[in-house]
Design a protein around this motif. Structure first.
Motif, mmCIF file in Angstrom:
data_model
loop_
_atom_site.group_PDB
_atom_site.id
_atom_site.type_symbol
_atom_site.label_atom_id
_atom_site.label_comp_id
_atom_site.label_asym_id
_atom_site.label_seq_id
_atom_site.Cartn_x
_atom_site.Cartn_y
_atom_site.Cartn_z
ATOM 1 N N MET A 1 -23.050 -42.637 27.776
ATOM 2 C CA MET A 1 -21.691 -42.474 27.302
ATOM 3 C C MET A 1 -22.709 -42.150 25.286
ATOM 4 O O MET A 1 -24.030 -42.406 24.939
ATOM 5 N N LYS A 2 -22.047 -41.555 24.716
ATOM 6 C CA LYS A 2 -23.062 -41.265 23.354
ATOM 7 C C LYS A 2 -21.765 -42.349 22.532
ATOM 8 O O LYS A 2 -20.294 -41.453 22.630
ATOM 9 N N VAL A 3 -21.795 -43.030 21.414
ATOM 10 C CA VAL A 3 -21.357 -43.399 20.268
ATOM 11 C C VAL A 3 -21.796 -42.712 18.639
ATOM 12 O O VAL A 3 -23.491 -43.504 19.145
ATOM 13 N N LYS A 4 -21.672 -42.502 18.319
ATOM 14 C CA LYS A 4 -21.719 -42.435 17.224
ATOM 15 C C LYS A 4 -22.003 -43.543 16.081
ATOM 16 O O LYS A 4 -20.574 -43.893 16.155
ATOM 17 N N LEU A 5 -23.361 -44.005 15.982
ATOM 18 C CA LEU A 5 -23.035 -45.208 14.919
ATOM 19 C C LEU A 5 -22.107 -45.019 13.970
ATOM 20 O O LEU A 5 -22.245 -44.252 13.015
ATOM 21 N N ASN A 6 -21.377 -46.519 14.023
ATOM 22 C CA ASN A 6 -20.209 -46.329 12.367
ATOM 23 C C ASN A 6 -20.478 -47.064 11.338
ATOM 24 O O ASN A 6 -22.455 -47.520 10.736
ATOM 25 N N VAL A 23 -34.785 -48.483 17.191
ATOM 26 C CA VAL A 23 -35.484 -47.628 18.047
ATOM 27 C C VAL A 23 -35.005 -47.990 20.006
ATOM 28 O O VAL A 23 -33.920 -48.361 19.936
ATOM 29 N N GLY A 24 -34.876 -46.562 19.584
ATOM 30 C CA GLY A 24 -34.039 -46.382 21.315
ATOM 31 C C GLY A 24 -32.682 -45.937 20.723
ATOM 32 O O GLY A 24 -31.795 -45.494 21.775
ATOM 33 N N LYS A 25 -32.306 -45.923 19.267
ATOM 34 C CA LYS A 25 -30.947 -44.656 19.711
ATOM 35 C C LYS A 25 -31.478 -43.159 19.344
ATOM 36 O O LYS A 25 -32.263 -43.076 19.524
ATOM 37 N N VAL A 26 -30.588 -42.937 18.897
ATOM 38 C CA VAL A 26 -30.968 -41.524 19.269
ATOM 39 C C VAL A 26 -30.128 -40.477 18.042
ATOM 40 O O VAL A 26 -29.009 -40.754 17.530
ATOM 41 N N LEU A 27 -31.047 -39.218 17.573
ATOM 42 C CA LEU A 27 -31.141 -38.758 16.213
ATOM 43 C C LEU A 27 -31.048 -37.645 15.974
ATOM 44 O O LEU A 27 -31.681 -36.937 16.846
ATOM 45 N N CYS A 28 -30.105 -37.335 16.026
ATOM 46 C CA CYS A 28 -29.209 -36.054 16.139
ATOM 47 C C CYS A 28 -28.724 -35.160 14.578
ATOM 48 O O CYS A 28 -28.764 -35.808 13.857
ATOM 49 N N THR A 29 -29.538 -34.058 14.807
ATOM 50 C CA THR A 29 -29.346 -33.249 13.165
ATOM 51 C C THR A 29 -29.000 -31.410 13.877
ATOM 52 O O THR A 29 -28.764 -31.283 15.585
ATOM 53 N N ASN A 30 -28.311 -31.154 13.282
ATOM 54 C CA ASN A 30 -27.246 -30.198 12.806
ATOM 55 C C ASN A 30 -27.236 -29.292 12.016
ATOM 56 O O ASN A 30 -26.927 -29.429 11.302
ATOM 57 N N VAL A 31 -28.585 -28.458 11.852
ATOM 58 C CA VAL A 31 -29.277 -27.720 10.471
ATOM 59 C C VAL A 31 -29.618 -26.179 11.552
ATOM 60 O O VAL A 31 -30.076 -25.526 11.466
ATOM 61 N N GLY A 151 -21.718 -38.187 8.875
ATOM 62 C CA GLY A 151 -21.552 -36.666 8.814
ATOM 63 C C GLY A 151 -21.641 -35.433 10.207
ATOM 64 O O GLY A 151 -21.805 -36.058 11.368
ATOM 65 N N GLU A 152 -21.580 -34.257 9.736
ATOM 66 C CA GLU A 152 -21.958 -33.292 10.574
ATOM 67 C C GLU A 152 -22.924 -32.720 10.656
ATOM 68 O O GLU A 152 -23.531 -32.152 12.055
ATOM 69 N N SER A 153 -24.146 -33.156 9.848
ATOM 70 C CA SER A 153 -25.724 -32.214 10.189
ATOM 71 C C SER A 153 -26.456 -33.203 10.428
ATOM 72 O O SER A 153 -27.442 -32.702 10.927
ATOM 73 N N ILE A 154 -26.462 -34.444 10.091
ATOM 74 C CA ILE A 154 -27.672 -35.672 10.287
ATOM 75 C C ILE A 154 -26.929 -36.366 10.975
ATOM 76 O O ILE A 154 -25.424 -37.383 9.977
ATOM 77 N N TRP A 155 -27.113 -37.075 11.963
ATOM 78 C CA TRP A 155 -26.141 -38.834 12.430
ATOM 79 C C TRP A 155 -27.309 -39.218 13.543
ATOM 80 O O TRP A 155 -28.117 -38.771 14.321
ATOM 81 N N ILE A 156 -26.743 -40.422 14.078
ATOM 82 C CA ILE A 156 -27.428 -41.227 15.264
ATOM 83 C C ILE A 156 -26.530 -41.936 16.172
ATOM 84 O O ILE A 156 -25.583 -42.279 15.559
ATOM 85 N N GLU A 157 -26.995 -41.327 17.033
ATOM 86 C CA GLU A 157 -25.790 -42.235 18.455
ATOM 87 C C GLU A 157 -26.631 -43.287 18.984
ATOM 88 O O GLU A 157 -28.146 -43.341 18.773
#
Length: 191
Positions: A1-6, A23-31, A151-157
DNA sequence: AAACCGATTAACT
DNA sequence: GTTAATCGGTTTC
């Protein structure tokens, strides 16, 4: 299950507890059209008020640290030693200027891309350990400063990775010897 | 206008 | 363990 932190997650007025929670969250980028992600394995808390190690100590407000005063859930990226981009998550309500430095990740998706960005051929130990390395691997630069993490370029799940207090190693922050007593605060968290 | 410096890293000895 | 690399922001003159 993926949930973007709000937005709510980042509004925590206690930056130290927020640093722990990251710590333990997932940092995602779309660059640059490339998607990469990694599990956050090390963070440090910087308190806007009353923390000599923080760029925003004592209400200091400059062009560089302006993004620290944004509402929690934005990015604060700055250049360190003229070479490295350091990525922080702004936390707490607007104008509190709290931030969490992301110091290390464990690569999850887009490993090839991250190795390329790091000029490496294969995964070795410590390749993504260190704040400058994290930014390089994820393609984070000054262009990402002030970006909204909704947004869509950098976020944490949150991917339901369970991190217990017992598993967390707590220690003093790195590279801030100039901060006097505040250099001793146990505000560094790592898996 | 110029000096000073850092929330680091990699390549040395 | 030591040190060069490197540059935008901040401070000082």
């Amino acid at each position: 299950m993926k949930v973007k932190l709000n937005r709510g997650f980042y509004q925590d007025p206690d930056v130290v507890s927020c640093a722990k929670a990251l710590v333990g969250k997932v940092l995602c980028t779309n660059v640059g059209g490339q998607y990469t992600s990694g599990i956050i394995t090390e963070t440090e808390a910087y308190s806007g008020s009353n923390d000599k190690a923080s760029h925003a100590n004592n209400g200091k407000r400059t062009k560089r640290n302006e993004s620290m005063y944004l509402a929690g859930g934005h990015a604060y990226v700055y250049l360190c030693y003229g070479i490295h981009h350091l990525f922080n998550v702004v936390t707490a309500p607007k104008d509190q200027a709290d931030a969490v430095l992301i110091r290390a990740i464990e690569p999850l998706e887009g490993l090839e891309i991250m190795l390329n960005r790091r000029n490496q051929k294969e995964l070795k130990k410590d390749l993504f350990k260190g704040p400058g390395k994290v930014s390089q691997a994820l393609g984070i630069s000054l262009k990402e400063d002030r970006k909204d993490l909704q947004g869509e370029s950098i976020w944490i799940e949150d991917r339901n990775i369970n991190v217990t207090d017992d598993a967390l190693k707590v220690s003093a922050r790195i590279g801030i010897g100039y901060a006097g007593e505040d250099a001793l605060l146990p505000w560094r968290f790592e898996l």
